[in-house]
Design an enzyme around this catalytic site. Structure first.
Site, PDB file in Angstrom:
ATOM      1  N   HIS A 259      44.548   4.247  -4.215  1.00 20.49           N
ATOM      2  CA  HIS A 259      43.817   3.820  -3.004  1.00 20.49           C
ATOM      3  C   HIS A 259      43.702   2.296  -2.910  1.00 20.49           C
ATOM      4  O   HIS A 259      43.134   1.780  -1.953  1.00 20.49           O
ATOM      5  CB  HIS A 259      42.404   4.412  -2.973  1.00 20.49           C
ATOM      6  CG  HIS A 259      42.394   5.907  -2.963  1.00 20.49           C
ATOM      7  ND1 HIS A 259      43.095   6.639  -2.016  1.00 20.49           N
ATOM      8  CD2 HIS A 259      41.798   6.812  -3.780  1.00 20.49           C
ATOM      9  CE1 HIS A 259      42.918   7.936  -2.262  1.00 20.49           C
ATOM     10  NE2 HIS A 259      42.153   8.055  -3.327  1.00 20.49           N
ATOM     11  N   CYS A 260      44.220   1.594  -3.916  1.00 20.13           N
ATOM     12  CA  CYS A 260      44.091   0.137  -3.896  1.00 20.13           C
ATOM     13  C   CYS A 260      45.384  -0.487  -3.394  1.00 20.13           C
ATOM     14  O   CYS A 260      46.475  -0.119  -3.827  1.00 20.13           O
ATOM     15  CB  CYS A 260      43.783  -0.379  -5.302  1.00 20.13           C
ATOM     16  SG  CYS A 260      43.401  -2.141  -5.314  1.00 20.13           S
TER      17      CYS A 260
END
Length: 353
Positions: A142-143
């Site tokens: 998710h980064c």
């Protein structure tokens, strides 16, 4: 490219399995405030040791990614933001972190995540050299370069791929197979317009992050409904993994093997059995190995106490099927005396400190 300590060549006697005790997040009960089992990575290693698959001195010790390493993908602005405890609290979803002095947050939360990130970068190089590698941590999908979230503070998947593109001759195409229960919006945003990277993502379409913009980067999108079970899931994974690899033969596969698809996971909302997870990993490794494509596996999400055992069982299954093996680069392989000698000489080497 900048100098890095992450690209080292461990001796052939080491398994291309990357880990460090520094992966585990443990302090003042804070880890209990997140559904995440923050010691899961160490438990996986302990199970593999109990089964005599590995020993401490035969796995590759992960090293922490430095700022300079992280800047290959991340913006300086983003890394500076992590100097604010409340930002880290938001990203990791552990609210009390906001009230801790940042030096503690750096040491107790971010250093483990930076070490896992270093581990993914190291495992990328190992996978190309050995045909496969597993980072027992990582998978922070998710980064992206300038935004963290969903427990992911560093973009390790993007970093591993960019490192390979920049430093390893012959690696110019990558395929990400993301089978965590959540959409991998971080690497999707990072590789949005990069035609060298093919993304397949299978996820529960109703849960976090629901990032419509990032979905445009997915070449093969498998959107699953609540409570999807083994039969349908494995059939879809098999069809789409084969399809993805037939469409484009990459130089490396990054396999994000989240276990949050497990039945009863508080965040994933799918209903896959432990056997289903083991079978899924087998399907992906078979597809990669039969085509002789190097594969890097990261463990990503998985938020139940029984997750560590399942990951270990899956690695043991891959080994039993001959899909992963420790290539001993000596003619004496199989001779116990020679193997003991190799092991003794390897003891200090896998740490390469």
């Amino acid at each position: 490219p900048h100098r890095t300590e992450l690209y080292v060549d461990p001796p052939s006697a080491c398994w291309p399995i990357v880990y460090s005790p520094d992966y585990n997040i443990t302090f003042v009960g804070l880890e209990k405030l997140h559904p995440f089992d923050a010691g899961k990575w160490g438990k996986v290693i302990n199970f593999l040791k109990e089964e005599k698959l590995i020993a401490d001195d035969l796995i590759v010790q992960a090293r922490e990614a430095t700022d300079e390493d992280l800047l290959v993908v991340h913006t300086r602005r983003y890394l500076n933001k992590l100097k604010w405890s409340f930002v880290v609290a938001t990203i990791t979803e552990i609210p009390p972190v906001a009230f801790l002095p940042n030096f503690l947050v750096q040491r107790k939360v971010l250093k483990p995540l930076r070490t896992q990130t270093g581990g993914t970068i190291m495992a990328g190089k190992l996978a190309v050299d050995r045909g496969w590698a597993i980072n027992v941590g990582g998978g922070f999908h998710h980064c992206s370069s300038d935004k963290g979230g969903g427990f992911c503070a560093y973009a390790d998947i993007t970093l591993a791929i960019k490192f390979l593109f920049e430093r390893v001759p012959g690696v110019s195409k990558a395929t990400i197979i993301d089978l965590d229960a959540h959409q991998g919006n971080g690497h999707e945003r990072d590789f949005m317009d990069d035609h060298r990277v093919y993304i397949m993502d299978a996820y529960n379409r109703h849960i976090y992050p629901g990032d419509g913009f990032a979905k445009r980067a997915i070449k093969r999108k498998v959107e699953l409904e609540w409570g999807t079970e083994d039969t349908e899931y494995l059939q879809k994974v098999h069809t789409h993994v084969e399809g993805a690899l037939n469409e484009l033969k990459p130089d490396i596969i990054v396999y994000n093997a989240g276990t949050d698809i497990l039945d009863g996971d508080p965040l994933g909302g799918l209903a896959i059995s432990p056997q289903g997870i083991v079978k899924r990993d087998e399907v992906v490794f078979k597809a990669a190995r039969s085509r002789r494509i190097p594969i890097l596996m990261v463990t990503s999400g998985g938020y139940q106490k029984r997750t560590a055992r399942i990951i270990a069982d899956s690695i043991l299954n891959l080994h039993n099927l001959g899909l992963i093996d420790k290539e001993l680069a000596t003619s004496g392989a199989g001779n116990p005396k020679v193997e003991q000698m190799i092991r003794d000489s390897a003891k200090d080497l896998c740490n390469l400190s």
